[in-house]
Design a protein around this motif. Structure first.
Motif, PDB file in Angstrom:
ATOM      1  N   GLN A   1      43.243  49.934  26.415  1.00  0.00           N
ATOM      2  CA  GLN A   1      43.454  50.997  27.392  1.00  0.00           C
ATOM      3  C   GLN A   1      43.236  50.533  28.829  1.00  0.00           C
ATOM      4  O   GLN A   1      43.678  51.201  29.765  1.00  0.00           O
ATOM      5  CB  GLN A   1      42.527  52.172  27.080  1.00  0.00           C
ATOM      6  CG  GLN A   1      42.815  52.853  25.746  1.00  0.00           C
ATOM      7  CD  GLN A   1      44.254  53.255  25.583  1.00  0.00           C
ATOM      8  OE1 GLN A   1      44.785  54.032  26.374  1.00  0.00           O
ATOM      9  NE2 GLN A   1      44.907  52.728  24.562  1.00  0.00           N
TER      10      GLN A   1
ATOM     11  N   ILE B   1      37.754  50.162  17.182  1.00  0.00           N
ATOM     12  CA  ILE B   1      37.194  50.963  18.273  1.00  0.00           C
ATOM     13  C   ILE B   1      37.161  50.198  19.592  1.00  0.00           C
ATOM     14  O   ILE B   1      37.720  50.640  20.604  1.00  0.00           O
ATOM     15  CB  ILE B   1      35.780  51.448  17.894  1.00  0.00           C
ATOM     16  CG1 ILE B   1      35.858  52.367  16.663  1.00  0.00           C
ATOM     17  CG2 ILE B   1      35.136  52.192  19.062  1.00  0.00           C
ATOM     18  CD1 ILE B   1      34.507  52.724  16.072  1.00  0.00           C
TER      19      ILE B   1
ATOM     20  N   TYR C   1      40.506  49.168  20.930  1.00  0.00           N
ATOM     21  CA  TYR C   1      41.209  50.280  21.574  1.00  0.00           C
ATOM     22  C   TYR C   1      40.781  50.393  23.034  1.00  0.00           C
ATOM     23  O   TYR C   1      41.613  50.530  23.931  1.00  0.00           O
ATOM     24  CB  TYR C   1      40.914  51.584  20.840  1.00  0.00           C
ATOM     25  CG  TYR C   1      41.496  52.815  21.506  1.00  0.00           C
ATOM     26  CD1 TYR C   1      42.779  53.246  21.203  1.00  0.00           C
ATOM     27  CD2 TYR C   1      40.764  53.548  22.444  1.00  0.00           C
ATOM     28  CE1 TYR C   1      43.321  54.377  21.809  1.00  0.00           C
ATOM     29  CE2 TYR C   1      41.293  54.664  23.055  1.00  0.00           C
ATOM     30  CZ  TYR C   1      42.577  55.078  22.735  1.00  0.00           C
ATOM     31  OH  TYR C   1      43.114  56.182  23.353  1.00  0.00           O
ATOM     32  N   GLY C   2      39.473  50.330  23.256  1.00  0.00           N
ATOM     33  CA  GLY C   2      38.984  50.411  24.631  1.00  0.00           C
ATOM     34  C   GLY C   2      39.529  49.301  25.499  1.00  0.00           C
ATOM     35  O   GLY C   2      39.862  49.509  26.673  1.00  0.00           O
TER      36      GLY C   2
ATOM     37  N   ARG D   1      34.384  49.661  27.078  1.00  0.00           N
ATOM     38  CA  ARG D   1      35.377  49.822  26.019  1.00  0.00           C
ATOM     39  C   ARG D   1      34.980  50.937  25.060  1.00  0.00           C
ATOM     40  O   ARG D   1      35.813  51.747  24.643  1.00  0.00           O
ATOM     41  CB  ARG D   1      35.550  48.502  25.259  1.00  0.00           C
ATOM     42  CG  ARG D   1      36.129  47.397  26.114  1.00  0.00           C
ATOM     43  CD  ARG D   1      36.287  46.090  25.328  1.00  0.00           C
ATOM     44  NE  ARG D   1      36.869  45.046  26.164  1.00  0.00           N
ATOM     45  CZ  ARG D   1      37.293  43.859  25.718  1.00  0.00           C
ATOM     46  NH1 ARG D   1      37.164  43.579  24.421  1.00  0.00           N
ATOM     47  NH2 ARG D   1      37.822  42.982  26.528  1.00  0.00           N
TER      48      ARG D   1
ATOM     49  N   ASP E   1      38.257  59.461  23.980  1.00  0.00           N
ATOM     50  CA  ASP E   1      39.535  59.863  23.397  1.00  0.00           C
ATOM     51  C   ASP E   1      39.373  60.342  21.961  1.00  0.00           C
ATOM     52  O   ASP E   1      40.059  61.279  21.527  1.00  0.00           O
ATOM     53  CB  ASP E   1      40.523  58.696  23.462  1.00  0.00           C
ATOM     54  CG  ASP E   1      40.946  58.367  24.890  1.00  0.00           C
ATOM     55  OD1 ASP E   1      40.564  59.123  25.804  1.00  0.00           O
ATOM     56  OD2 ASP E   1      41.644  57.354  25.088  1.00  0.00           O
TER      57      ASP E   1
ATOM     58  N   MET F   1      46.027  56.989  18.733  1.00  0.00           N
ATOM     59  CA  MET F   1      44.782  57.413  18.101  1.00  0.00           C
ATOM     60  C   MET F   1      44.880  58.794  17.476  1.00  0.00           C
ATOM     61  O   MET F   1      44.221  59.074  16.472  1.00  0.00           O
ATOM     62  CB  MET F   1      43.642  57.392  19.125  1.00  0.00           C
ATOM     63  CG  MET F   1      42.307  57.825  18.558  1.00  0.00           C
ATOM     64  SD  MET F   1      41.014  57.991  19.799  1.00  0.00           S
ATOM     65  CE  MET F   1      40.510  56.297  20.038  1.00  0.00           C
TER      66      MET F   1
ATOM     67  N   PRO G   1      44.249  50.300  18.075  1.00  0.00           N
ATOM     68  CA  PRO G   1      45.275  50.638  19.059  1.00  0.00           C
ATOM     69  C   PRO G   1      46.703  50.251  18.681  1.00  0.00           C
ATOM     70  O   PRO G   1      47.610  50.334  19.520  1.00  0.00           O
ATOM     71  CB  PRO G   1      44.828  49.845  20.281  1.00  0.00           C
ATOM     72  CG  PRO G   1      44.225  48.613  19.706  1.00  0.00           C
ATOM     73  CD  PRO G   1      43.508  49.069  18.462  1.00  0.00           C
TER      74      PRO G   1
ATOM     75  N   ALA H   1      36.940  54.637  24.146  1.00  0.00           N
ATOM     76  CA  ALA H   1      37.316  54.973  22.773  1.00  0.00           C
ATOM     77  C   ALA H   1      36.658  56.271  22.320  1.00  0.00           C
ATOM     78  O   ALA H   1      37.312  57.132  21.703  1.00  0.00           O
ATOM     79  CB  ALA H   1      36.947  53.829  21.835  1.00  0.00           C
TER      80      ALA H   1
ATOM     81  N   ASP I   1      35.835  51.353  11.171  1.00  0.00           N
ATOM     82  CA  ASP I   1      36.222  50.221  12.012  1.00  0.00           C
ATOM     83  C   ASP I   1      36.569  49.040  11.115  1.00  0.00           C
ATOM     84  O   ASP I   1      35.708  48.485  10.429  1.00  0.00           O
ATOM     85  CB  ASP I   1      35.099  49.861  12.981  1.00  0.00           C
ATOM     86  CG  ASP I   1      35.600  49.003  14.134  1.00  0.00           C
ATOM     87  OD1 ASP I   1      36.068  47.888  13.857  1.00  0.00           O
ATOM     88  OD2 ASP I   1      35.524  49.444  15.294  1.00  0.00           O
TER      89      ASP I   1
END
Length: 625
Positions: A164, A157, A160-161, A296, A303, A525, A521, A300, A314
């Protein structure tokens, strides 16, 4: 509670006869021709008086109802399709229905529109007394469907943030990647004006670049905007870091070698700027602030909701990430369900008997009752542990990230102390060793109670696939990896060994239970991308090395299996199948409305599906307006 009818058992004044009269209809007695009572329905005057008195007591009791229970009634609604059974319940029978009734946070009923209308809008004393309105019926648009809230069984999680913020996915070569970093610096004045600020990005993929070999710090230093700045760029598979000279210098000195990792060096032995697997831990980076973590997390969550995800497993919470999620749960602000796998550090003392698992914190939205162990590296970066050398690099057969003795030591301990054990294994040798450890550890253990998981299970021999099914170990797989890796995998593995790569159909046929994820990521996603990949085994544009029918098409799974793999199977893999994963009475009202029927539309139209509505505990968390 499924309806608002009185519970007559609370009132002993109701004899069986009077209860029968209450439930039989409005007529209390019928008269025969001469005015006498009909023998089957005759009721004495005292009984009628007693019954009337009891009704008064019932009314009085209902007037003393806690007003909060009345407010709950306003949270009750039915969600229906106008035509057809467009609700996929994903129950044991894979049944479909027309409507679900949501009451508060739970599914209270399901059935046809006529069924829920008759049941929930029928006359009752309760409604008369409290003027309860008719059931709020909401309809989805024509062609749309309702499915349970979607789950990702293996993702990251906060990572991913982070990715991005500076996404490097899809860059065509080293120079293109460097240009994207430069553009990020120029577009952010706070970064541009502070040359000491760490720049973090992720998603570069050297397997699609035309050049061979790894990128280097020198490639970053060649750009005058980047030169002298600390830059750390994570690879697509998260098994390699590409760092600038400034970031490398701040982390020196490096050891000569790293167990379970590689420091890429030049001919003189100097680090070039790339660190693989365990060597990534050598790179020193500033501790994340609460603001960093919040940013972050928000990205996440935003999205995830838009893609219909209500639950995420996670895969590998470091202490800082776990502590952050615990703080969010304590304040009651967790906006999705998180099933955390606590990171295992083989260099620290065993902690399974001194740490208490987290189960259902934050109104049931945070659980961390499993441990994540890394057995080997990744195929993309050449770190997956294989029985035979790589076809494109015969000098190596990959490596284990930890000694196999550690697996045999800690797995039975964690199982004994009530932890689920989830082991990352990519290569056939790594999977074989992990299954050896599971087989030894599961003797005398209730596998249904412990539910061990093999994370990825990418390359397996036929014998190990069968052993996986026999042992009852869950295979946590990522279908989008298959359509990403299919373009280079045969060069890396050869024409025979590749047949055991991403063999999803063979896993299911061996008796194994699989659960689907994305590893975001690392991959996109969107869970529908995984659904599409699992049932087609072609790229989004319909291509594969084996043509339009798919890459090893015999390994495709059915749409029903794919839907279960992202709903009820993740629930089982996280011990929540009694409350999540299907639209059944008494379960949590997590559901998603999709714009079209992914179970019937042509395969090439699946990815055009949009999420129209996402609900968590019956409440909207995303709506496409």
């Amino acid at each position: 509670m499924l309806n608002y009818y009185p519970n007559f058992s609370r009132f002993p004044c109701l004899s069986p006869m009077s209860q029968q009269l209450m439930s039989s209809g409005p007529s209390l007695k019928k008269l025969n021709g001469n005015g006498a009572s009909h023998p089957k329905t005759a009721t004495s005057k005292p009984a009628i008086i007693s019954l009337v008195s009891c009704i008064v007591l019932i009314i009085s009791a209902y007037f003393s109802v806690d007003p909060r229970s009345l407010n709950a009634a306003s949270d009750t609604y039915a969600l229906c399709s106008r035509n057809g059974d467009n609700v996929y319940t994903v129950d044991a029978q894979n049944s479909r229905t027309q409507c679900i009734v949501v009451q508060g946070a739970l599914i209270a009923d399901r059935g046809s529109l006529q069924h829920v209308t008759n049941r929930w809008n029928s006359f009752s004393l309760y409604k008369v007394i409290f003027r309860r309105p008719s059931l709020d019926i909401r309809f989805i648009r024509p062609g749309a469907i309702i499915v349970p809230g979607l789950s990702d069984s293996h993702a990251h999680i906060l990572e991913y943030g982070a990715a991005q913020q500076l996404p490097l996915e899809g860059t065509k070569n080293i120079q293109d990647t460097v240009a994207r970093v430069r553009d990020f610096i120029l577009a952010n004045p706070d970064v541009y004006n502070d040359t000491s600020k760490f720049i973090v990005g992720g998603g570069w993929d050297h397997t699609i670049w035309p050049t061979t070999g790894w990128p280097t710090s020198a490639h970053l230093e060649d750009d005058p905007v980047i030169r002298g700045r600390p830059v750390v760029l994570q690879s697509k598979d998260c098994h390699a870091l590409w760092a600038s000279a400034k970031a490398i210098e701040a982390s020196m000195p490096f050891p000569e070698a790293v167990d379970g990792g590689i420091i890429v060096r030049d001919k003189t032995g100097k680090p070039t700027g790339v660190l693989l697997d365990n060597a990534q831990e050598l790179l020193k980076q500033p501790e994340l602030t609460e603001g960093d973590l919040q940013r972050r997390f928000r990205v996440a969550v935003r999205d995830a909701h838009a893609f219909g995800l209500t639950s995420i497993h996670d895969a590998g919470l470091d202490p800082a990430s776990l502590a952050f999620f615990k703080r969010q749960a304590e304040t009651g602000t967790l906006p999705l369900r998180i099933y955390g796998m606590t990171f295992f550090d083989e260099n620290k003392a065993y902690w399974g008997n001194t740490t208490t698992p987290i189960i259902g914190a934050g109104n049931g939205r945070l659980t961390a009752r499993s441990v994540k162990i890394f057995a080997d590296g990744a195929l993309r970066t050449g770190g997956a542990a294989l029985y035979e050398p790589y076809a494109d690099n015969p000098s190596t057969n990959g490596f284990m990230r930890l000694d196999s003795d550690i697996l045999f030591d800690v797995i039975p301990k964690f199982l004994r102390d009530g932890w689920q054990v989830n082991v990352h294994a990519i290569g056939d040798r790594a999977n074989g060793i992990v299954l050896d450890a599971f087989e030894a550890s599961l003797k005398g253990v209730n596998v249904t109670a412990s539910r061990p998981r093999l994370e990825h299970a990418q390359i397996m021999t036929d014998a190990d696939m069968k052993r996986l099914g026999r042992l009852g170990v869950i295979a946590s797989v990522q279908p989008t990896h298959a359509i990403s890796d299919m373009w280079y995998a045969q060069d890396r593995l050869g024409p025979e060994r590749i047949k055991g790569l991403y063999a999803f159909r063979s896993l299911i046929d061996s008796g194994a239970r699989i659960t689907l994820g994305s590893d975001f990521p690392v991959e996109a996603m969107n869970p529908l991308s995984g659904f599409y990949a699992a049932v087609t085994r072609v790229s989004p544009d319909g291509k594969s090395p084996h043509g339009p029918d798919g890459w090893f098409p015999e390994q495709r799974i059915t749409r029903q299996e794919a839907l279960r793999g992202m709903t009820i199977d993740p629930a089982y893999a996280s011990f929540t199948e009694t409350t999540l994963g299907s639209l059944e009475i008494g379960k949590r009202a997590d559901y998603v409305v999709l714009s079209q029927d992914i179970m019937t539309v042509p395969a090439n139209e699946i990815l055009a599906t949009k999420v129209l509505f996402t609900a968590l505990d019956g409440q909207a968390i995303y709506e496409d307006i």
